[in-house]
Design an enzyme around this catalytic site. Structure first.
Site, PDB file in Angstrom:
ATOM      1  N   GLU A 162       0.793  -1.230   0.000  1.00  0.00           N
ATOM      2  CA  GLU A 162       0.000   0.000   0.000  1.00  0.00           C
ATOM      3  C   GLU A 162       0.830   1.288   0.000  1.00  0.00           C
ATOM      4  O   GLU A 162       0.644   2.156   0.851  1.00  0.00           O
ATOM      5  CB  GLU A 162      -0.965  -0.025   1.194  1.00  0.00           C
ATOM      6  CG  GLU A 162      -1.890  -1.228   1.141  1.00  0.00           C
ATOM      7  CD  GLU A 162      -2.755  -1.418   2.385  1.00  0.00           C
ATOM      8  OE1 GLU A 162      -2.747  -0.548   3.269  1.00  0.00           O
ATOM      9  OE2 GLU A 162      -3.450  -2.457   2.467  1.00  0.00           O
ATOM     10  N   GLU A 201      -6.288 -10.570  -1.131  1.00  0.00           N
ATOM     11  CA  GLU A 201      -7.050 -10.339   0.111  1.00  0.00           C
ATOM     12  C   GLU A 201      -8.542 -10.289  -0.211  1.00  0.00           C
ATOM     13  O   GLU A 201      -9.262  -9.380   0.207  1.00  0.00           O
ATOM     14  CB  GLU A 201      -6.606  -9.026   0.772  1.00  0.00           C
ATOM     15  CG  GLU A 201      -5.117  -8.969   1.063  1.00  0.00           C
ATOM     16  CD  GLU A 201      -4.685  -7.745   1.849  1.00  0.00           C
ATOM     17  OE1 GLU A 201      -5.542  -7.012   2.382  1.00  0.00           O
ATOM     18  OE2 GLU A 201      -3.457  -7.508   1.925  1.00  0.00           O
TER      19      GLU A 201
HETATM   20  O1  9MR Z   1      -7.308  -8.055   8.570  1.00  0.00           O
HETATM   21  C1  9MR Z   1      -6.423  -7.195   9.255  1.00  0.00           C
HETATM   22  C2  9MR Z   1      -7.077  -6.697  10.530  1.00  0.00           C
HETATM   23  O2  9MR Z   1      -7.246  -7.759  11.451  1.00  0.00           O
HETATM   24  C3  9MR Z   1      -6.245  -5.599  11.152  1.00  0.00           C
HETATM   25  O3  9MR Z   1      -6.928  -5.058  12.266  1.00  0.00           O
HETATM   26  C4  9MR Z   1      -5.986  -4.516  10.116  1.00  0.00           C
HETATM   27  C5  9MR Z   1      -5.161  -3.402  10.706  1.00  0.00           C
HETATM   28  O4  9MR Z   1      -4.739  -2.483   9.759  1.00  0.00           O
HETATM   29  O5  9MR Z   1      -5.320  -5.092   9.006  1.00  0.00           O
HETATM   30  C6  9MR Z   1      -6.107  -6.015   8.347  1.00  0.00           C
HETATM   31  O6  9MR Z   1      -5.477  -6.487   7.172  1.00  0.00           O
HETATM   32  C7  9MR Z   1      -5.173  -5.514   6.184  1.00  0.00           C
HETATM   33  C8  9MR Z   1      -3.964  -6.021   5.429  1.00  0.00           C
HETATM   34  O7  9MR Z   1      -2.918  -6.289   6.313  1.00  0.00           O
HETATM   35  C9  9MR Z   1      -3.528  -5.043   4.359  1.00  0.00           C
HETATM   36  N1  9MR Z   1      -4.614  -4.704   3.470  1.00  0.00           N
HETATM   37  C10 9MR Z   1      -5.843  -4.294   4.109  1.00  0.00           C
HETATM   38  C11 9MR Z   1      -6.292  -5.337   5.131  1.00  0.00           C
HETATM   39  C12 9MR Z   1      -7.619  -4.975   5.742  1.00  0.00           C
HETATM   40  O8  9MR Z   1      -7.495  -3.797   6.476  1.00  0.00           O
END
Ligand code: 9MR
Length: 371
Positions: free
Chosen positions: A159, A264
């Site tokens: 990102e 994802e």
């Molecule tokens: O699924 C993840 C969630 O449990 C966390 O709280 C969150 C924190 O930023 O991150 C989520 O995963 C993210 C991923 O690492 C990167 N792309 C976006 C995902 C959803 O936010």
């Protein structure tokens, strides 16, 4: 489709036919898991949380290795967990995750090395650019180095872009300038020479952001630095199916010589405050029942719409099996999805293929029936 893939598919189809001749007529979806159905096409992955890595939930422990052949760590390889202090690392959970994947013979994805979010608190206190570069170097060497030869692919940079395709104004950009992305790939390539290296982002199927990703990737390649793949995250909404943009992106990324992955995947079925005309995003929507329309069960029409959405997506993915190497869902079942708490806390969402009791949803059946 390549000749090899066609031949493989042919053999599999022949076997299915022969089996069908001897028994009652069964659809592929009755007897096979997703990973088996899509075996000749691409890997089918899931993100795993701590409970699942530690195999604490019996249903998840049975379902994950049955349905999936690739795993991504949802949170436990992120900086705040794995590198909590300047010279402190905590590899306990990551070691368990990697051991799990090896035991189950799965393709293991490390998520992620460099991301502006979920950084350990000490990172924001680093002052000079030199110290910040040292942090990034140490981090990649320690984490990617530890799992070299064990993790199959790393989301090296996550990102780094804004929606208009420009570089996101992160602490990495601020301290190191925009070459930090190339530098991160260079360090990862050295630390983990046999691991695939990916750039991973959301909305990069959208034209402007896609163009930004292409610029970024070309820059890495022009510097003679290795990048093997690009991850289109795939956090989509039931109200918008970006099929045309997605198809263009798959083609464009593949033209760069990269593997393309959907990394994802989930599809929210709930209203989004940002889609509401005039909605104030600072307004508190928690507890607002209009924003949580299916607190106990999804409606039949939304369930069907979701199933058709997934069917269209997988039809498209099947058109590009030469380019797509993996499709990973962001979680195993609806009950554990991050989308129950974002962008509004405590809602009930239905974004995945298994419901909260691990039952297959209509969307699962549609995806399975394509094979
Ligand atoms: O699924 C993840 C969630 O449990 C966390 O709280 C969150 C924190 O930023 O991150 C989520 O995963 C993210 C991923 O690492 C990167 N792309 C976006 C995902 C959803 O936010």
């Amino acid at each position: 489709m390549t000749f090899k893939k066609k031949l493989c598919l042919g053999i599999i189809n022949f076997c299915v036919l022969m089996t069908g001749c001897t028994g009652s007529k069964k659809s592929a979806a009755d007897s096979s898991s997703l990973k088996d159905l899509y075996k000749s096409d691409f890997l089918i992955g899931t993100a795993m949380n701590v409970e699942q890595i530690e195999e604490k939930e019996p249903k998840a422990a049975a379902l994950i290795p049955a349905e999936f052949n690739a795993i991504t760590a949802e949170n436990i390889m992120k900086c705040e967990v794995i590198h909590p202090g300047w010279d402190r690392y905590n590899f306990d959970l990551a070691d368990k995750f990697v051991a799990y994947g090896k035991r189950k013979n799965m393709f293991i994805i490390g998520h992620n090395l460099i991301w502006h979010s979920q950084l350990a608190p000490f990172v924001s206190e680093i002052q000079s650019s030199d110290s910040f570069m040292l942090f990034m170097t140490n981090h990649i060497n320690a984490v990617a180095g530890r799992y070299a030869g064990k993790v199959n692919g790393w989301d090296v940079v996550n990102e780094a872009l804004n929606e208009d395709g420009s570089m996101r104004n992160s602490i990495f950009l601020e301290k190191l300038g925009e070459d930090y992305v190339t530098k991160a790939f260079e360090l990862a390539a050295k630390a983990a020479p046999n691991t695939e290296l990916y750039y991973n982002d959301y909305n990069i199927e959208q034209p402007q952001k896609r163009a930004g990703a292409i610029r970024l990737i070309k820059k890495i390649q022009a510097a003679g630095v290795r990048i093997d793949g690009v991850g289109i995250q795939g956090h989509w909404s039931i109200n918008k199916l970006p099929l045309e943009d997605l198809e263009k992106s798959i083609k464009e990324f593949a033209k760069l010589g990269l593997k393309v992955m959907i990394t994802e995947l989930d599809v929210t079925v709930l209203p989004n405050p940002w889609d509401l005309k005039g909605a104030d995003v600072n307004q508190n929507f928690e507890g607002d029942s209009a924003m949580n329309p299916y607190p106990s069960n999804i409606s039949d029409s939304a369930d069907t719409k979701l199933a058709l959405y997934y069917e269209s997506l997988f039809k498209l993915f099947l058109k590009y099996t030469d380019n797509i190497s993996r499709v990973t869902f962001w979680g195993v079942n609806d009950g554990q999805s991050w989308l129950n708490n974002w962008p509004i806390k405590n809602r009930t969402n239905y974004p995945l293929l298994f419901d909260k009791n691990f039952n297959k949803k209509s969307a699962y059946e549609k995806v399975a029936a394509l094979k």
